[in-house]
Design a protein around this motif. Structure first.
Motif, PDB file in Angstrom:
ATOM      1  N   GLY A 310      44.373  34.764  42.567  1.00 21.26           N
ATOM      2  CA  GLY A 310      43.984  35.633  41.452  1.00 21.26           C
ATOM      3  C   GLY A 310      42.883  36.600  41.844  1.00 21.26           C
ATOM      4  O   GLY A 310      42.925  37.275  42.888  1.00 21.26           O
ATOM      5  N   THR A 311      41.862  36.649  41.010  1.00 20.69           N
ATOM      6  CA  THR A 311      40.734  37.550  41.245  1.00 20.69           C
ATOM      7  C   THR A 311      40.067  37.262  42.593  1.00 20.69           C
ATOM      8  O   THR A 311      39.652  38.192  43.299  1.00 20.69           O
ATOM      9  N   SER A 312      39.977  35.998  42.935  1.00 19.62           N
ATOM     10  CA  SER A 312      39.327  35.668  44.210  1.00 19.62           C
ATOM     11  C   SER A 312      40.143  36.176  45.398  1.00 19.62           C
ATOM     12  O   SER A 312      39.584  36.533  46.436  1.00 19.62           O
ATOM     13  N   SER A 354      37.801  30.940  52.706  1.00 17.09           N
ATOM     14  CA  SER A 354      38.380  30.751  51.368  1.00 17.09           C
ATOM     15  C   SER A 354      37.415  31.306  50.335  1.00 17.09           C
ATOM     16  O   SER A 354      36.197  31.220  50.492  1.00 17.09           O
ATOM     17  N   VAL A 355      37.995  31.898  49.288  1.00 17.32           N
ATOM     18  CA  VAL A 355      37.173  32.457  48.214  1.00 17.32           C
ATOM     19  C   VAL A 355      37.573  31.744  46.927  1.00 17.32           C
ATOM     20  O   VAL A 355      38.747  31.742  46.548  1.00 17.32           O
ATOM     21  N   SER A 356      36.622  31.132  46.256  1.00 21.22           N
ATOM     22  CA  SER A 356      36.911  30.432  44.995  1.00 21.22           C
ATOM     23  C   SER A 356      35.616  30.277  44.222  1.00 21.22           C
ATOM     24  O   SER A 356      34.707  29.579  44.664  1.00 21.22           O
ATOM     25  N   GLN A 357      35.537  30.948  43.058  1.00 17.54           N
ATOM     26  CA  GLN A 357      34.275  30.852  42.307  1.00 17.54           C
ATOM     27  C   GLN A 357      34.006  29.422  41.877  1.00 17.54           C
ATOM     28  O   GLN A 357      32.889  28.945  41.947  1.00 17.54           O
ATOM     29  N   SER A 358      35.055  28.719  41.440  1.00 14.05           N
ATOM     30  CA  SER A 358      34.872  27.353  40.943  1.00 14.05           C
ATOM     31  C   SER A 358      34.751  26.358  42.088  1.00 14.05           C
ATOM     32  O   SER A 358      34.114  25.323  41.957  1.00 14.05           O
ATOM     33  N   GLY A 359      35.437  26.688  43.186  1.00 14.81           N
ATOM     34  CA  GLY A 359      35.501  25.731  44.285  1.00 14.81           C
ATOM     35  C   GLY A 359      36.380  24.537  43.954  1.00 14.81           C
ATOM     36  O   GLY A 359      36.322  23.497  44.628  1.00 14.81           O
ATOM     37  N   GLU A 360      37.192  24.650  42.925  1.00 15.58           N
ATOM     38  CA  GLU A 360      38.013  23.518  42.485  1.00 15.58           C
ATOM     39  C   GLU A 360      39.497  23.879  42.418  1.00 15.58           C
ATOM     40  O   GLU A 360      40.312  23.043  42.011  1.00 15.58           O
ATOM     41  N   THR A 361      39.879  25.099  42.716  1.00 21.36           N
ATOM     42  CA  THR A 361      41.272  25.527  42.579  1.00 21.36           C
ATOM     43  C   THR A 361      42.158  24.752  43.555  1.00 21.36           C
ATOM     44  O   THR A 361      41.930  24.786  44.766  1.00 21.36           O
ATOM     45  N   VAL A 362      43.160  24.086  43.018  1.00 25.87           N
ATOM     46  CA  VAL A 362      43.883  23.120  43.853  1.00 25.87           C
ATOM     47  C   VAL A 362      44.613  23.799  45.017  1.00 25.87           C
ATOM     48  O   VAL A 362      44.642  23.268  46.131  1.00 25.87           O
ATOM     49  N   ALA A 492      44.419  45.762  37.137  1.00 23.93           N
ATOM     50  CA  ALA A 492      45.679  45.411  36.466  1.00 23.93           C
ATOM     51  C   ALA A 492      45.659  43.961  35.994  1.00 23.93           C
ATOM     52  O   ALA A 492      46.090  43.650  34.879  1.00 23.93           O
ATOM     53  N   LEU A 493      45.128  43.072  36.845  1.00 27.64           N
ATOM     54  CA  LEU A 493      45.067  41.651  36.453  1.00 27.64           C
ATOM     55  C   LEU A 493      44.166  41.467  35.232  1.00 27.64           C
ATOM     56  O   LEU A 493      44.516  40.755  34.283  1.00 27.64           O
ATOM     57  N   LYS A 494      43.009  42.135  35.242  1.00 23.46           N
ATOM     58  CA  LYS A 494      42.095  41.995  34.098  1.00 23.46           C
ATOM     59  C   LYS A 494      42.779  42.428  32.816  1.00 23.46           C
ATOM     60  O   LYS A 494      42.698  41.761  31.797  1.00 23.46           O
ATOM     61  N   LEU A 495      43.463  43.576  32.890  1.00 23.32           N
ATOM     62  CA  LEU A 495      44.087  44.093  31.664  1.00 23.32           C
ATOM     63  C   LEU A 495      45.176  43.152  31.168  1.00 23.32           C
ATOM     64  O   LEU A 495      45.233  42.805  29.993  1.00 23.32           O
ATOM     65  N   LYS A 496      46.040  42.706  32.074  1.00 20.83           N
ATOM     66  CA  LYS A 496      47.168  41.894  31.584  1.00 20.83           C
ATOM     67  C   LYS A 496      46.692  40.546  31.076  1.00 20.83           C
ATOM     68  O   LYS A 496      47.204  40.051  30.082  1.00 20.83           O
ATOM     69  N   GLU A 497      45.703  39.947  31.741  1.00 19.05           N
ATOM     70  CA  GLU A 497      45.357  38.582  31.325  1.00 19.05           C
ATOM     71  C   GLU A 497      44.660  38.528  29.979  1.00 19.05           C
ATOM     72  O   GLU A 497      44.815  37.554  29.249  1.00 19.05           O
ATOM     73  N   ILE A 498      43.904  39.566  29.611  1.00 23.45           N
ATOM     74  CA  ILE A 498      43.199  39.435  28.323  1.00 23.45           C
ATOM     75  C   ILE A 498      43.805  40.267  27.201  1.00 23.45           C
ATOM     76  O   ILE A 498      43.549  39.997  26.044  1.00 23.45           O
ATOM     77  N   ALA A 611      43.767  29.069  31.932  1.00 27.12           N
ATOM     78  CA  ALA A 611      42.621  28.170  31.996  1.00 27.12           C
ATOM     79  C   ALA A 611      41.701  28.712  33.073  1.00 27.12           C
ATOM     80  O   ALA A 611      42.148  29.403  33.990  1.00 27.12           O
ATOM     81  N   LYS A 612      40.434  28.430  32.943  1.00 26.37           N
ATOM     82  CA  LYS A 612      39.470  28.993  33.888  1.00 26.37           C
ATOM     83  C   LYS A 612      39.675  28.436  35.296  1.00 26.37           C
ATOM     84  O   LYS A 612      39.606  29.159  36.269  1.00 26.37           O
ATOM     85  N   THR A 613      39.869  27.139  35.360  1.00 28.59           N
ATOM     86  CA  THR A 613      39.993  26.529  36.673  1.00 28.59           C
ATOM     87  C   THR A 613      41.361  25.866  36.774  1.00 28.59           C
ATOM     88  O   THR A 613      41.694  25.023  35.950  1.00 28.59           O
ATOM     89  N   VAL A 614      42.113  26.281  37.783  1.00 28.02           N
ATOM     90  CA  VAL A 614      43.500  25.831  37.874  1.00 28.02           C
ATOM     91  C   VAL A 614      43.585  24.691  38.876  1.00 28.02           C
ATOM     92  O   VAL A 614      43.651  24.913  40.082  1.00 28.02           O
ATOM     93  N   THR A 615      43.600  23.477  38.343  1.00 29.15           N
ATOM     94  CA  THR A 615      43.591  22.320  39.235  1.00 29.15           C
ATOM     95  C   THR A 615      44.951  21.637  39.292  1.00 29.15           C
ATOM     96  O   THR A 615      45.055  20.481  39.701  1.00 29.15           O
TER      97      THR A 615
END
Ligand code: AGP
Length: 617
Positions: A310-312, A354-362, A492-498, A611-615
């Motif tokens: 995604g964004t990351s 690796s880039v992950s704001q949450s650090g939890e994305t599976v 584009a991702l920001k616009l479509k997701e919200i 969901a914010k964090t996709v695990t």
């Protein structure tokens, strides 16, 4: 990617659980539920759960008599197996009511387990995979095993990755938890005479900053006096609590209507904090203190693979260009969910970032596991102290964005790009590609970024006007070249997701190879065309769109009247250096999405299906 919380202490559990669920709601909001040990009559387990957002659960709780029970668990769900409904909401219990369970993950072999349980006389109340865990646990607790031992034996039967929390009236005051694989973290919080268990820090921080994290195959048992830990094989596990430095106050929305707007507006400060944590101006230097053994090995790096989702992933795409240009090292990006399955070739000298704001994305965690097995050096870019990615990677570059609560990532995107910029500079310095003078110039450019960002965010009137004009468009095209291409993808991702408007991000050069067929008056284009992003080439694309009657909004550098004259609408950003452009060009796109979604009446902070964090995969 569900939210999980448990409380064992001396205060009434219900309000603590409900508040925690609010803090976790960004992880999923298909349903919410709590179970408390000791009902209003003081006996058994009392479960309250409702489909939809936490507000529905709160109404149900308001209608029932209050309970003073001091042990309980709660869950906010992002549905995988079983549609969102009251029945499928967690917590789930076994037929005898012996055990109550909440779960994050997917029981991949649940169909076989369920059939076997039914054959042994179990009756199922829900369509979920989670309910099988409750039944399996009950079989074991009924045979006299402790809840923790029952959980240890049960997880050995489950396929997939899981975070599981359970309690039982047979062990009043106690909660057990297990983490299996990477489906989600389990954090244990140490309060004064009370203990918490949660899927992430957001639920714990309002009560304590003293926490412990479970590793891959570990279990915990907590009661109000503390916690004990075991490994999957039953041996004692050494899990030490530590203090995490996150300010719980930053979790509040403050003066803003939405977390997303708050987080957009926090960017000048978040950028400044991140920059100051990674570089010094005098003397000019990059200081990546958490790189660990990688800091000594940077000159060995011959190839870089950047992964994220995604964004990351879009931040990683900008990082790729930074690394190639500033360090002269071949770099490529890959979607982590593809990387993990494509048996990637990783030779000597390969650094996986690796880039992950949450650090939890599976998907990121699994891709990192593949990279590790193949012997890659690994650095992760992360916004969450102690997150799982930081424990897998050899080194970390932390961003200092503070908690990001809006599902749509904003400040974590721009700060991740800062971290990647700093990493590229450090790599270029280590391998001699970058001279000391150049390093200093780049650091000066970075130092000017927070101020330029603040200028872009000063006046929201143009974004509101544009939102009023464009809010009922059904499609959008976002175009960019060079460093502006990932920015267009992110726009584009920001616009479509919200806003739920269909939007596509394209490399502008690709436009003639298909997308141009879509262009008409009702299909607006956002052209990300700042001064350095192959501007003259992009101008040709804008002309081609205009020639076909398309409407164009240009993001242009201050004073660029040529682009402004060609486009139907223009938003100007400060003239900055080439490598700082992607940062400032992103901000108008975030604001535009926000105001369009607002104008369309969308739920900006909790867009549907996300969901914010996709695990989960
Ligand atoms: C973007 O707005 C989304 N929230 C999403 O694409 C997100 O960036 C992605 O799920 C990755 O999350 P991570 O950075 O926590 O790994």
């Amino acid at each position: 990617m569900c939210g999980i919380v448990g409380y064992a202490g001396s205060r009434p559990a219900t309000p603590i659980l409900v508040r925690a669920l609010r803090d976790l709601e960004y992880r999923g909001y298909d349903s919410a539920g709590i179970a408390i040990l000791g009902s209003a009559d003081g006996e058994g387990v009392e479960i309250t759960k409702r489909v939809g957002k936490i507000a529905n659960l709160e109404s149900a709780l308001d209608a029932s008599p209050g309970s003073e029970a001091t042990t309980g668990i709660g869950h906010t769900r992002w549905a995988t197996h079983g549609r969102p409904s009251d029945l499928n909401a967690h917590p789930h219990t076994s037929c005898g009511g012996e055990v109550v369970v909440i779960h994050n993950g997917i029981v991949e072999n649940y169909a076989a387990l369920r059939s076997a349980l039914i054959a042994r006389g179990h009756a199922f109340a829900s369509e979920t995979d989670t309910e099988t865990i409750a039944h399996l646990l009950e079989e074991r607790t009924k045979s006299g095993l402790s809840l923790l031992e029952s959980l240890r034996l049960t997880i050995a039967e489950l396929e997939g990755s899981h975070a599981i929390v359970a309690m039982s009236p047979s062990e009043p005051g106690a909660i057990v938890a297990a983490r299996v694989g990477n489906a989600g973290g389990v954090v244990i919080g140490y309060g004064e005479g009370e203990m918490l268990v949660a899927s992430d820090l957001a639920a714990i921080l309002p009560h304590t900053q003293q926490v412990a994290f479970l590793a891959g195959l570990q279990l915990a048992r907590v009661d109000r006096s503390g916690a004990s830990f075991i490994n999957g094989d039953g041996s004692a596990a050494a899990v030490e609590p530590r203090r995490v430095p996150i300010d719980p106050v930053s979790a509040l929305k403050g003066q803003y209507e939405h977390f997303m707007l708050k987080e957009i507006m926090e960017q000048p400060e978040a950028l400044s904090d991140t920059i100051r944590s990674l570089v010094t101006l005098e003397p000019a230097g990059v200081h990546l203190d958490d790189l660990g053994p990688i800091s000594e090995r940077l000159s060995e790096v011959r190839r870089v693979i950047l992964i994220g989702m995604g964004t990351s992933l879009h931040a990683a795409m900008v990082g790729r260009a930074f690394i190639e240009r500033l360090a002269g090292v071949p770099a490529e990006t890959d979607n982590a969910s593809e990387f993990r399955y494509r048996d990637p070739v990783i030779g000597a000298g390969t650094l996986v970032v690796s880039v992950s704001q949450s650090g939890e994305t599976v998907d990121v965690l699994e891709a990192m596991a593949v990279a590790k097995a193949k012997g890659a050096m690994q650095v992760t870019i992360c916004n969450t102290e102690g997150a799982q990615t930081t424990r897998v990677a050899d080194g970390t570059v932390y961003t200092r964005a503070g908690l990001e609560r809006g599902v749509a990532s904003t400040k974590c995107f721009t700060t991740a790009m800062v971290a990647l910029y700093a990493l590229a500079l450090r790599l270029g310095e280590a391998n001699g590609h970058l001279g000391p003078g150049q390093l200093g110039d780049h650091i000066q450019d970075l130092a000017r970024l927070p101020d330029a960002a603040a200028r872009v965010l000063q006046d929201h009137a143009p974004y509101k006007t544009l939102a009023n004009h464009f809010y009922d468009a059904r499609h959008f095209l976002f175009l960019g070249r060079g460093l502006a291409f990932p920015v267009a993808m992110e726009g584009a991702l920001k616009l479509k997701e919200i806003s739920y408007i269909h939007a596509e991000g394209y490399a502008a050069g690709e436009m003639k190879h298909g997308p141009i067929a879509l262009i008409d008056r009702g299909f607006p284009t956002v052209a990300v065309a700042p001064a350095h992003a192959l501007r003259s080439k992009l101008i040709s694309n804008v002309e081609q769109i205009q020639a076909r009657g398309g409407e164009v909004l240009a993001i242009a550098s201050e004073g660029d009247q040529e682009v402004a004259a060609l486009a139907n609408h223009a938003v100007f950003i400060p003239a900055v250096s080439e490598f700082v452009e992607p940062f400032v060009a992103t901000l108008p796109l975030q604001c535009l999405s926000y105001y369009i979604a607002l104008r369309r009446g969308c739920d900006v902070d909790q867009p549907r299906n996300l969901a914010k964090t996709v695990t989960v995969e």
